[in-house]
Design a protein around this motif. Sequence first.
Motif, PDB file in Angstrom:
ATOM      1  N   THR A  73       0.700  -1.531   0.084  1.00  0.00           N
ATOM      2  CA  THR A  73      -0.100   0.027  -0.040  1.00  0.00           C
ATOM      3  C   THR A  73       1.164   1.392   0.108  1.00  0.00           C
ATOM      4  N   PRO A  74       0.586   2.464  -1.313  1.00  0.00           N
ATOM      5  CA  PRO A  74       1.499   3.220  -1.023  1.00  0.00           C
ATOM      6  C   PRO A  74       1.419   4.074   0.681  1.00  0.00           C
ATOM      7  N   VAL A  75       2.079   4.555   1.052  1.00  0.00           N
ATOM      8  CA  VAL A  75       2.548   5.600   2.537  1.00  0.00           C
ATOM      9  C   VAL A  75       2.669   6.964   1.846  1.00  0.00           C
ATOM     10  N   LEU A  76       2.327   7.720   2.430  1.00  0.00           N
ATOM     11  CA  LEU A  76       2.355   9.291   2.652  1.00  0.00           C
ATOM     12  C   LEU A  76       2.905   9.534   4.295  1.00  0.00           C
ATOM     13  N   ILE A  77       4.287   9.901   4.910  1.00  0.00           N
ATOM     14  CA  ILE A  77       4.764   9.678   6.255  1.00  0.00           C
ATOM     15  C   ILE A  77       4.474  11.362   6.640  1.00  0.00           C
ATOM     16  N   LEU A  78       3.520  11.839   7.215  1.00  0.00           N
ATOM     17  CA  LEU A  78       3.445  13.100   8.157  1.00  0.00           C
ATOM     18  C   LEU A  78       4.016  13.320   9.599  1.00  0.00           C
ATOM     19  N   THR A  79       5.145  13.904   9.384  1.00  0.00           N
ATOM     20  CA  THR A  79       5.716  13.593  10.658  1.00  0.00           C
ATOM     21  C   THR A  79       6.774  15.225  10.651  1.00  0.00           C
ATOM     22  N   ALA A  80       6.936  15.941  11.582  1.00  0.00           N
ATOM     23  CA  ALA A  80       7.349  16.684  12.036  1.00  0.00           C
ATOM     24  C   ALA A  80       9.162  16.839  12.063  1.00  0.00           C
ATOM     25  N   ARG A  81       8.975  15.632  11.727  1.00  0.00           N
ATOM     26  CA  ARG A  81      10.802  15.893  11.498  1.00  0.00           C
ATOM     27  C   ARG A  81      10.942  15.844  10.232  1.00  0.00           C
ATOM     28  N   GLY A  82      11.291  16.751   9.958  1.00  0.00           N
ATOM     29  CA  GLY A  82      11.786  17.596   8.802  1.00  0.00           C
ATOM     30  C   GLY A  82      12.695  17.622   8.008  1.00  0.00           C
ATOM     31  N   THR A  83      14.282  17.427   8.352  1.00  0.00           N
ATOM     32  CA  THR A  83      14.851  17.273   7.917  1.00  0.00           C
ATOM     33  C   THR A  83      15.211  16.058   6.549  1.00  0.00           C
ATOM     34  N   VAL A  84      16.165  16.985   5.896  1.00  0.00           N
ATOM     35  CA  VAL A  84      16.600  16.079   4.713  1.00  0.00           C
ATOM     36  C   VAL A  84      17.082  14.490   4.762  1.00  0.00           C
ATOM     37  N   GLY A  85      17.848  14.108   5.769  1.00  0.00           N
ATOM     38  CA  GLY A  85      18.161  13.133   6.247  1.00  0.00           C
ATOM     39  C   GLY A  85      17.221  12.221   6.811  1.00  0.00           C
ATOM     40  N   ASP A  86      16.116  12.714   7.982  1.00  0.00           N
ATOM     41  CA  ASP A  86      14.665  12.098   8.184  1.00  0.00           C
ATOM     42  C   ASP A  86      14.195  11.490   6.107  1.00  0.00           C
ATOM     43  N   ARG A  87      13.848  12.373   6.025  1.00  0.00           N
ATOM     44  CA  ARG A  87      13.241  12.357   4.788  1.00  0.00           C
ATOM     45  C   ARG A  87      13.111  11.181   3.794  1.00  0.00           C
ATOM     46  N   ILE A  88      14.807  10.851   3.894  1.00  0.00           N
ATOM     47  CA  ILE A  88      15.967   9.659   2.496  1.00  0.00           C
ATOM     48  C   ILE A  88      15.888   8.235   3.625  1.00  0.00           C
ATOM     49  N   ILE A  89      15.285   8.393   4.658  1.00  0.00           N
ATOM     50  CA  ILE A  89      15.227   7.303   6.200  1.00  0.00           C
ATOM     51  C   ILE A  89      14.105   7.020   5.298  1.00  0.00           C
ATOM     52  N   GLY A  90      13.312   7.533   5.586  1.00  0.00           N
ATOM     53  CA  GLY A  90      11.353   7.594   5.125  1.00  0.00           C
ATOM     54  C   GLY A  90      11.109   6.581   3.816  1.00  0.00           C
ATOM     55  N   LEU A  91      11.830   7.760   2.976  1.00  0.00           N
ATOM     56  CA  LEU A  91      11.770   7.218   1.820  1.00  0.00           C
ATOM     57  C   LEU A  91      12.267   5.886   1.659  1.00  0.00           C
ATOM     58  N   ASN A  92      13.583   5.531   2.154  1.00  0.00           N
ATOM     59  CA  ASN A  92      14.328   4.086   2.023  1.00  0.00           C
ATOM     60  C   ASN A  92      13.524   3.053   2.837  1.00  0.00           C
ATOM     61  N   ALA A  93      13.404   3.879   4.218  1.00  0.00           N
ATOM     62  CA  ALA A  93      12.094   1.967   4.000  1.00  0.00           C
ATOM     63  C   ALA A  93      10.883   1.551   3.671  1.00  0.00           C
ATOM     64  N   GLY A  94      10.845   2.636   2.609  1.00  0.00           N
ATOM     65  CA  GLY A  94       9.212   2.234   1.480  1.00  0.00           C
ATOM     66  C   GLY A  94       8.106   3.027   1.747  1.00  0.00           C
ATOM     67  N   ALA A  95       8.791   4.514   1.911  1.00  0.00           N
ATOM     68  CA  ALA A  95       7.444   5.470   2.331  1.00  0.00           C
ATOM     69  C   ALA A  95       7.716   5.537   0.395  1.00  0.00           C
ATOM     70  N   ASP A  96       6.351   6.689   0.695  1.00  0.00           N
ATOM     71  CA  ASP A  96       6.021   6.685  -1.409  1.00  0.00           C
ATOM     72  C   ASP A  96       5.705   8.103  -1.157  1.00  0.00           C
ATOM     73  N   ASP A  97       6.344   9.009  -0.087  1.00  0.00           N
ATOM     74  CA  ASP A  97       6.096   9.861  -0.282  1.00  0.00           C
ATOM     75  C   ASP A  97       6.199  11.045   1.540  1.00  0.00           C
ATOM     76  N   TYR A  98       6.052  12.465   1.324  1.00  0.00           N
ATOM     77  CA  TYR A  98       7.108  12.450   3.232  1.00  0.00           C
ATOM     78  C   TYR A  98       7.025  13.947   3.219  1.00  0.00           C
ATOM     79  N   LEU A  99       5.483  14.089   3.772  1.00  0.00           N
ATOM     80  CA  LEU A  99       5.403  15.989   4.379  1.00  0.00           C
ATOM     81  C   LEU A  99       5.385  16.107   5.780  1.00  0.00           C
ATOM     82  N   PRO A 100       6.591  16.944   6.104  1.00  0.00           N
ATOM     83  CA  PRO A 100       6.724  17.239   7.174  1.00  0.00           C
ATOM     84  C   PRO A 100       5.412  18.364   7.496  1.00  0.00           C
ATOM     85  N   LYS A 101       5.718  18.060   9.140  1.00  0.00           N
ATOM     86  CA  LYS A 101       4.258  19.489   9.727  1.00  0.00           C
ATOM     87  C   LYS A 101       4.826  20.581   9.840  1.00  0.00           C
TER      88      LYS A 101
END
Length: 225
Positions: A73-101
Amino acid sequence: MKLLLVEDDPSMQTALRRALQSRGMDVHTCADGRAALGRWQQVAPDLVLLDLTLPGLDGLQVLEQARRAGLTTPVLILTARGTVGDRIIGLNAGADDYLPKPFDLDELEARLRALHRRRNDSDKESSPAPLHLGQLRYEKQSGAIYHDEKVMELTPREAALLHALMARPGHAVSKEQLFEMVFPGELDVQYEAVEVVVYRLRKKLADTGVTLMTLRGLGYLLKAA
């Protein structure tokens, strides 16, 4: 569009649920990381909106377990962790998109609908055929297993074990292989724990037209009764 929202902040969860429902989405919720995977398998959503900071298991652990269990299932991560490093970790873990709070609701809706369109287009191009065994149907795309057109209520470990066996109906899967799929990375768990999951799953398979067999020295297999 059926959406699973995994968010532990009660006010944020309520606000998002109401806002997305008002925009025509069917929103199901979960507030705990340990319960999220089971809820995911039960709901069989079109999309998952996943917070990272959760009790029990954090969002990345939930996502990693879901991908190991075959949930695509496609996953959009929604989080207060907004650094580039955090986004890369999330996408590498299998997320499809990332939107910071903090975020804009219109942008969130646009991203969700874009993910949904991409998923539908991909399904039209190459949709894996569901697996049927007895009265069970395993939808590989969502990871859901149906009995009589109803999603079976399984724990994450029961679902992982059943996925592994349904992928090879009529063939034995060793206890060691099942252990790696059911208890990934859990070094403090003994191989015998697989037998407990098998016992519980066997009871849930009653009246499904499927038998879970133990083959001494070989492992376990599923066959149509």
